[in-house]
Design an enzyme around this catalytic site. Structure first.
Site, PDB file in Angstrom:
ATOM      1  N   ASP A   1       0.618   3.816  -3.090  1.00 34.16           N
ATOM      2  CA  ASP A   1       0.226   5.206  -2.843  1.00 34.16           C
ATOM      3  C   ASP A   1       1.177   6.158  -3.563  1.00 34.16           C
ATOM      4  O   ASP A   1       0.746   7.099  -4.232  1.00 34.16           O
ATOM      5  CB  ASP A   1       0.242   5.460  -1.331  1.00 34.16           C
ATOM      6  CG  ASP A   1      -0.012   6.922  -0.992  1.00 34.16           C
ATOM      7  OD1 ASP A   1      -1.132   7.394  -1.215  1.00 34.16           O
ATOM      8  OD2 ASP A   1       0.927   7.580  -0.504  1.00 34.16           O
TER       9      ASP A   1
ATOM     10  N   GLU B   1      -4.649   0.509  -3.290  1.00 32.26           N
ATOM     11  CA  GLU B   1      -3.279   0.981  -3.491  1.00 32.26           C
ATOM     12  C   GLU B   1      -2.286  -0.165  -3.398  1.00 32.26           C
ATOM     13  O   GLU B   1      -1.259  -0.164  -4.090  1.00 32.26           O
ATOM     14  CB  GLU B   1      -2.953   2.067  -2.463  1.00 32.26           C
ATOM     15  CG  GLU B   1      -3.719   3.361  -2.720  1.00 32.26           C
ATOM     16  CD  GLU B   1      -3.392   4.451  -1.720  1.00 32.26           C
ATOM     17  OE1 GLU B   1      -3.410   5.635  -2.124  1.00 32.26           O
ATOM     18  OE2 GLU B   1      -3.127   4.143  -0.540  1.00 32.26           O
TER      19      GLU B   1
ATOM     20  N   ASP C   1      -6.892   1.211   0.962  1.00 35.03           N
ATOM     21  CA  ASP C   1      -5.544   0.675   1.190  1.00 35.03           C
ATOM     22  C   ASP C   1      -5.278  -0.544   0.309  1.00 35.03           C
ATOM     23  O   ASP C   1      -4.190  -0.694  -0.257  1.00 35.03           O
ATOM     24  CB  ASP C   1      -5.356   0.301   2.660  1.00 35.03           C
ATOM     25  CG  ASP C   1      -5.221   1.517   3.563  1.00 35.03           C
ATOM     26  OD1 ASP C   1      -5.086   2.637   3.040  1.00 35.03           O
ATOM     27  OD2 ASP C   1      -5.253   1.343   4.793  1.00 35.03           O
TER      28      ASP C   1
ATOM     29  N   GLU D   1       0.843  -1.208   0.000  1.00 32.96           N
ATOM     30  CA  GLU D   1       0.000   0.000   0.000  1.00 32.96           C
ATOM     31  C   GLU D   1       0.870   1.248   0.000  1.00 32.96           C
ATOM     32  O   GLU D   1       0.581   2.223  -0.703  1.00 32.96           O
ATOM     33  CB  GLU D   1      -0.923  -0.031   1.228  1.00 32.96           C
ATOM     34  CG  GLU D   1      -1.880   1.150   1.314  1.00 32.96           C
ATOM     35  CD  GLU D   1      -1.339   2.282   2.156  1.00 32.96           C
ATOM     36  OE1 GLU D   1      -1.635   3.451   1.853  1.00 32.96           O
ATOM     37  OE2 GLU D   1      -0.592   1.995   3.106  1.00 32.96           O
TER      38      GLU D   1
END
Length: 231
Positions: free
Chosen positions: A52, A124, A121, A48
């Site tokens: 991101d 990502e 989350d 994640e």
């Protein structure tokens, strides 16, 4: 998670993994890893983190190239609206990502499969997994495959909202607790004073900013909060 389930998800997201273990890891919430006593990093949090950063970069690059007349401040606000938690959760639901998550019993029974934070989350994390599996060009193609439409749609409905209004709209999607702005400091002489403002939500400081007026300082604090929320 069996091979057939992974294949169904790959079909939904439009990417076939060479390393299926990466996809499985992207779907593994920390509550599941803790429950079966896996090592502490055998969950999707590191993926994640990577996803991101990659998502921010690809979206920023697209906007930089395709919106050459948009100033930095507007680019920041638009990106914040595109990659905020609630927007990513909507995309995760389009892929039915919640159905494939590996959750601990506690998260399962308290509705974790539909929770925005967990879905965003995981979304990502899948991006991070695609990046590791196929490289930067593969993840760029993957992200732009669904994100171009999202970017263009958001831009078309983006009416140059001031930061305070935009932050309020983001918070209202996840909480009924109102935002509070406070002037916490004043600096400089009266003829050239700078105000320092913070914006708080439920007792937590979300952002901090300065300005030549209280209003400008509050806008700066709201913009800082949006940047912090979208990392």
């Amino acid at each position: 998670m069996n091979a057939l389930q992974l294949e169904k998800l790959e079909e939904k997201i439009g990417y076939v993994f060479t390393d299926k273990d990466l996809l499985t890891l992207a779907l593994t919430h920390s509550s599941y890893a803790n429950e079966i006593k896996k090592r502490s990093h055998a969950n999707n949090e590191r993926l994640e983190f990577l996803g991101d950063a990659v998502l921010d970069m690809i979206v920023s690059e697209y906007m930089f190239v395709h919106f050459p007349e948009m100033p930095e401040g507007e680019l920041t606000k638009l990106r914040a609206a595109i990659v905020c938690e609630s927007s990513l959760a909507v995309l995760a639901r389009k892929f039915d990502l919640g159905h494939f998550l590996r959750l601990g019993k506690g998260e399962e029974t308290t509705g974790g499969r539909g929770r925005d934070s967990i879905l965003a989350d995981a979304f990502e994390a899948v991006i991070g997994a695609v990046c590791l599996d196929g490289g930067m060009e593969a993840v760029r193609v993957y992200i732009l495959g669904f994100m171009v439409k999202q970017i263009e749609h958001t831009k078309s409905t983006f009416k140059n909202l001031d930061c305070k209004t935009h932050l309020q709209e983001v918070i209202q999607k996840i909480s009924k607790v109102p935002l509070q702005y406070k002037i916490v400091d004043e600096q400089g002489p009266d003829h050239n004073k700078m105000f320092v403002s913070v914006v708080e939500h439920d007792g937590k400081v979300l952002g901090r900013g300065t300005g030549k007026s209280k209003k400008e300082a509050e806008q700066s604090a709201a913009n800082n909060a949006l940047e912090q929320m979208n990392g």
